[in-house]
Design a protein around this motif. Sequence first.
Motif, mmCIF file in Angstrom:
data_model
loop_
_atom_site.group_PDB
_atom_site.id
_atom_site.type_symbol
_atom_site.label_atom_id
_atom_site.label_comp_id
_atom_site.label_asym_id
_atom_site.label_seq_id
_atom_site.Cartn_x
_atom_site.Cartn_y
_atom_site.Cartn_z
ATOM 1 N N PHE A 183 0.410 0.972 7.136
ATOM 2 C CA PHE A 183 1.483 1.877 6.773
ATOM 3 C C PHE A 183 2.404 1.349 5.668
ATOM 4 O O PHE A 183 3.629 1.326 5.828
ATOM 5 C CB PHE A 183 2.325 2.209 8.010
ATOM 6 N N PRO A 184 1.852 0.932 4.520
ATOM 7 C CA PRO A 184 2.750 0.777 3.378
ATOM 8 C C PRO A 184 3.280 2.160 3.028
ATOM 9 O O PRO A 184 2.735 3.175 3.474
ATOM 10 C CB PRO A 184 1.838 0.215 2.286
ATOM 11 N N ASP A 185 4.318 2.242 2.233
ATOM 12 C CA ASP A 185 4.871 3.568 1.969
ATOM 13 C C ASP A 185 5.509 3.621 0.592
ATOM 14 O O ASP A 185 5.965 2.599 0.056
ATOM 15 C CB ASP A 185 5.904 3.927 3.032
ATOM 16 N N THR A 186 5.519 4.812 0.033
ATOM 17 C CA THR A 186 6.257 5.096 -1.191
ATOM 18 C C THR A 186 7.298 6.158 -0.863
ATOM 19 O O THR A 186 7.391 6.625 0.278
ATOM 20 C CB THR A 186 5.332 5.624 -2.297
ATOM 21 N N ASN A 187 8.065 6.576 -1.867
ATOM 22 C CA ASN A 187 8.871 7.778 -1.696
ATOM 23 C C ASN A 187 8.172 8.950 -2.378
ATOM 24 O O ASN A 187 7.078 8.812 -2.927
ATOM 25 C CB ASN A 187 10.295 7.573 -2.228
ATOM 26 N N ASP A 188 8.798 10.131 -2.349
ATOM 27 C CA ASP A 188 8.222 11.298 -3.011
ATOM 28 C C ASP A 188 8.255 11.152 -4.525
ATOM 29 O O ASP A 188 7.321 11.543 -5.222
ATOM 30 C CB ASP A 188 8.993 12.563 -2.626
ATOM 31 N N GLY A 189 9.377 10.638 -5.052
ATOM 32 C CA GLY A 189 9.491 10.390 -6.478
ATOM 33 C C GLY A 189 9.869 11.619 -7.285
ATOM 34 O O GLY A 189 10.634 12.476 -6.850
ATOM 35 N N ILE A 190 9.278 11.735 -8.459
ATOM 36 C CA ILE A 190 9.624 12.789 -9.414
ATOM 37 C C ILE A 190 8.530 13.856 -9.427
ATOM 38 O O ILE A 190 7.615 13.829 -8.617
ATOM 39 C CB ILE A 190 9.828 12.197 -10.820
ATOM 40 N N ILE A 208 -9.329 -2.473 9.074
ATOM 41 C CA ILE A 208 -8.445 -2.662 7.921
ATOM 42 C C ILE A 208 -8.721 -4.017 7.272
ATOM 43 O O ILE A 208 -8.796 -5.043 7.957
ATOM 44 C CB ILE A 208 -6.962 -2.595 8.346
ATOM 45 N N SER A 209 -8.884 -4.027 5.952
ATOM 46 C CA SER A 209 -9.107 -5.295 5.251
ATOM 47 C C SER A 209 -8.217 -5.418 4.017
ATOM 48 O O SER A 209 -8.398 -6.327 3.215
ATOM 49 C CB SER A 209 -10.583 -5.426 4.847
ATOM 50 N N ILE A 210 -7.267 -4.506 3.881
ATOM 51 C CA ILE A 210 -6.295 -4.543 2.789
ATOM 52 C C ILE A 210 -4.915 -4.688 3.404
ATOM 53 O O ILE A 210 -4.568 -3.969 4.340
ATOM 54 C CB ILE A 210 -6.336 -3.235 1.957
ATOM 55 N N THR A 211 -4.120 -5.629 2.934
ATOM 56 C CA THR A 211 -2.781 -5.781 3.489
ATOM 57 C C THR A 211 -1.880 -4.642 3.004
ATOM 58 O O THR A 211 -2.185 -3.960 2.022
ATOM 59 C CB THR A 211 -2.129 -7.120 3.098
ATOM 60 N N ALA A 212 -0.778 -4.462 3.695
ATOM 61 C CA ALA A 212 0.204 -3.446 3.309
ATOM 62 C C ALA A 212 1.287 -4.026 2.415
ATOM 63 O O ALA A 212 2.257 -3.334 2.082
ATOM 64 C CB ALA A 212 0.836 -2.833 4.555
ATOM 65 N N ASP A 213 1.143 -5.283 2.009
ATOM 66 C CA ASP A 213 2.142 -5.941 1.173
ATOM 67 C C ASP A 213 1.883 -5.606 -0.292
ATOM 68 O O ASP A 213 0.855 -5.995 -0.856
ATOM 69 C CB ASP A 213 2.082 -7.463 1.368
ATOM 70 N N ASP A 214 2.799 -4.883 -0.914
ATOM 71 C CA ASP A 214 2.617 -4.503 -2.313
ATOM 72 C C ASP A 214 2.792 -5.713 -3.223
ATOM 73 O O ASP A 214 3.611 -6.603 -2.962
ATOM 74 C CB ASP A 214 3.596 -3.397 -2.709
ATOM 75 N N LEU A 215 2.012 -5.737 -4.304
ATOM 76 C CA LEU A 215 2.025 -6.852 -5.243
ATOM 77 C C LEU A 215 2.810 -6.479 -6.494
ATOM 78 O O LEU A 215 2.909 -5.312 -6.869
ATOM 79 C CB LEU A 215 0.594 -7.223 -5.627
ATOM 80 N N SER A 216 3.324 -7.488 -7.164
ATOM 81 C CA SER A 216 4.093 -7.288 -8.393
ATOM 82 C C SER A 216 3.227 -6.591 -9.444
ATOM 83 O O SER A 216 2.156 -7.079 -9.805
ATOM 84 C CB SER A 216 4.578 -8.641 -8.915
ATOM 85 N N GLY A 255 -5.537 -9.967 0.678
ATOM 86 C CA GLY A 255 -4.803 -11.131 1.144
ATOM 87 C C GLY A 255 -4.077 -11.789 -0.016
ATOM 88 O O GLY A 255 -4.311 -11.457 -1.186
ATOM 89 N N PRO A 256 -3.159 -12.702 0.281
ATOM 90 C CA PRO A 256 -2.743 -13.089 1.637
ATOM 91 C C PRO A 256 -1.797 -12.070 2.251
ATOM 92 O O PRO A 256 -1.115 -11.334 1.540
ATOM 93 C CB PRO A 256 -2.020 -14.420 1.396
ATOM 94 N N ASP A 257 -1.796 -12.041 3.588
ATOM 95 C CA ASP A 257 -0.864 -11.194 4.314
ATOM 96 C C ASP A 257 0.445 -11.968 4.454
ATOM 97 O O ASP A 257 0.486 -13.032 5.058
ATOM 98 C CB ASP A 257 -1.449 -10.864 5.687
ATOM 99 N N THR A 258 1.505 -11.422 3.900
ATOM 100 C CA THR A 258 2.788 -12.150 3.886
ATOM 101 C C THR A 258 3.887 -11.463 4.682
ATOM 102 O O THR A 258 4.982 -12.010 4.806
ATOM 103 C CB THR A 258 3.281 -12.324 2.439
ATOM 104 N N GLY A 259 3.628 -10.276 5.209
ATOM 105 C CA GLY A 259 4.680 -9.521 5.887
ATOM 106 C C GLY A 259 4.751 -9.825 7.371
ATOM 107 O O GLY A 259 3.766 -9.676 8.105
ATOM 108 N N ALA A 260 5.909 -10.261 7.831
ATOM 109 C CA ALA A 260 6.106 -10.558 9.248
ATOM 110 C C ALA A 260 6.473 -9.291 10.014
ATOM 111 O O ALA A 260 7.078 -8.368 9.466
ATOM 112 C CB ALA A 260 7.210 -11.597 9.429
#
Length: 750
Positions: free
Chosen positions: A366-373, A44-52, A416-421
């Motif tokens: 394991f970032p996640d979304t919901n099902d949505g519309i 894995i080389s992509i963080t799971a922290d979503d960006l603005s 990066g950066p990985d910010t999620g504890a």
Amino acid sequence: MMNATTGRRRGRVRAAAAALGLLAGALSAAAAGNSPAAALTPPISITADDLSTWQTNGIVWAMAASDDGVVYTGGTFSTVRPPGAASGTSEQPAVNFAAFDAATGAPTGCSLSFTLSSGTATVRALALSPDGKTLYAGGQFGAVSGVGVSNIAAIDTATCTPRQNFKVAVSATVRALAVTNDTVYLGGDFNSVAGQTRNKFAAVTTGAALKPWTANADEAGRAVEVTPDGRHVVIGGDFFTVNKTASHALAVVDATTGALTRSYPGFIPNASTVQDLTSDAKQFYTANEGTGGGVFDGRIALDLTTFDQVWRDTCLGATQALLVHNGVLYSGSHAHDCASMGEFPDQPRKHLLAQSVDDPKLLPWFPDTNDGIGEPVGPRVMAQTDKGGHHYLWVGGEFTSVNSKAQQALTRFADGPDTGAPWVPNVSVSTVAPNKVDVNWQTSFDTDDGTLTYRIYKDGAATPVHTTTGYSVFWDRPQLRWTDTDVAPGETHTYRITASDGINTSAKSPAVSATVASKAESYPARVLSDGAALYWRYDEGTSTFAADTGARLDNGFLRNAPSYRQTPAAVSGPSTAIGFNGSTQYAYSNRSRSDTAKFSVETWIKTTTTRGGKIIGFGTNTMELSGKYDKHVYMLNNGRLAFGTHKGGGGGQTVTTTGAYNNGAWHHVVATQGSGGMALYVDGQLRASNAQYTTNESYTGYWRVGGDNLATWPNRPTSNFFAGQIDETAVYPAALTAAQVSAHYALRTG
């Protein structure tokens, strides 16, 4: 799928070169003690922290990302709005198309409008030319910013204007695009291109002239991928034939003629389709969606030389989008059951997953979304690009939240950066044995790292007394234990634990205290000596954790906040009980197992319910009602107890007490099955049995306490869930004897 390749073949070469640069940068940063991705579990080389990221007010179906860090998006929407803005506020017009800066998530100056004279226009596919100068768009539309077209268009990226010299009539929706230096391959619902018959797939020159390439299919085309050597085109969709030859959902054809190179009859179930395709230097990958029972929803890796399968996963929950980066296959789906491949059992959907390109096993991302519309299924498309020294992964779709925060249709992640504890550990202490304290904790969860470091702090000290590591994912959080022997009888000590991913460290867990015992507690000592393979005493304060007092460390997950530390408990001493509400609360074991040919379950209950419910049992699911379920003790509405198992060949077999046990007093319940048949004991006495019931159904499942499915079982009570207190739950890998059961009951007073 709708996005088809999004210029990926060119993007993969670009990404590979960029990856080498990023790796060199990461190594340099690591040498300086400032590696932004050190906390990620390789590969894995992509963080799971979503960006603005800016949002749309509808569905994003298509994406393409350019070399210069522009992400083009298409779909069914009319506006975009800033991150954090609620729907209907701060909106800007964007009719089915928007372009964004990959590094900031904000719109660029490129604005186009895809419209239709009647009906709803939509953009379903985007792909860039290898030189990045032209963006090709497919979908259902009749004009681009007022310029008449017919479901396909070419956009000059330098001026963000439709090319007037690219006009070709396509009779129905275009859902997939792939582009080479001289050819645009398209797939969709159409049967005519440029006035000539082309069923579901076609090819035109970059000057809009129809090519003789023919790969006619009988059902919709949804994905097109040109192989890295340019010699073949992989096509995917709903079809059952290609050029009148049987090949369901997937085929490989010649890039010049369209002639079938490899067919796949029976390879993918008839009820499943291919929604997306992508490839790297060695393999190509399919995203599959099924409808109904017995379907295939997972991903397949196939060799680019032989076109044979390398691996496939069997997760259920349709896969819609794929992307490869640095040896990892990222996917957008609504996976809800991966038990068939040894991963999580049926439960609420997970929408973003990662796997090594060499192995279908899920990686800890394991970032996640919901099902949505829309349908709704969450993510629909992925794209990637580099900008400003970072690699960005963009996701579009139907979702309206990302990582539990409001965010519609678009999100992005970076290297990066990985910010999620990690989550704060759940901790429990035990003093069953004399002259020591067992510090137990449930391993934590981090969205992009499986291996975490734990530090134990004693009596408020700033320096940890013990440090260790453990691996965990969201469905498998094993219990760990450290035994403190630097103690003396009568002393009271407190303990706190942190979890770290190498960069981010959780807060310390709430302090838990224990007074050191001078002698062993008689009841738990006997339970352990008689071989309990799982033993929950329910002494935790507030957490999701039921510590296993035994050596096998099979901790329980407590669901929906049951009532903790209930007193008086069933057994004398410092231990407490737990209370369940009879509707939503229960516990399940962390560890799955299938070795249940002979077993015993033991627990104490206290209730006045008249709705019955399952007290303890074995089932296939953890977060949902189980599809298979037996080896259980349940209470009938009248307070009587039933013990049931399924026969090896199917069908239920039960024994039931004649007395009722819903009188508000503590009762000791033991159910056993082995070569001597089935036996149900209450308060130390045999109350029901059948010597002929010696076998039960074998399947992989979890022990559950407080509730699970009871459908089809005799005298089914009103409730699947038990309302009352439960204490001292134990499971054994053998049938306890009557003497052992009687001895346990006798030790209730210590």
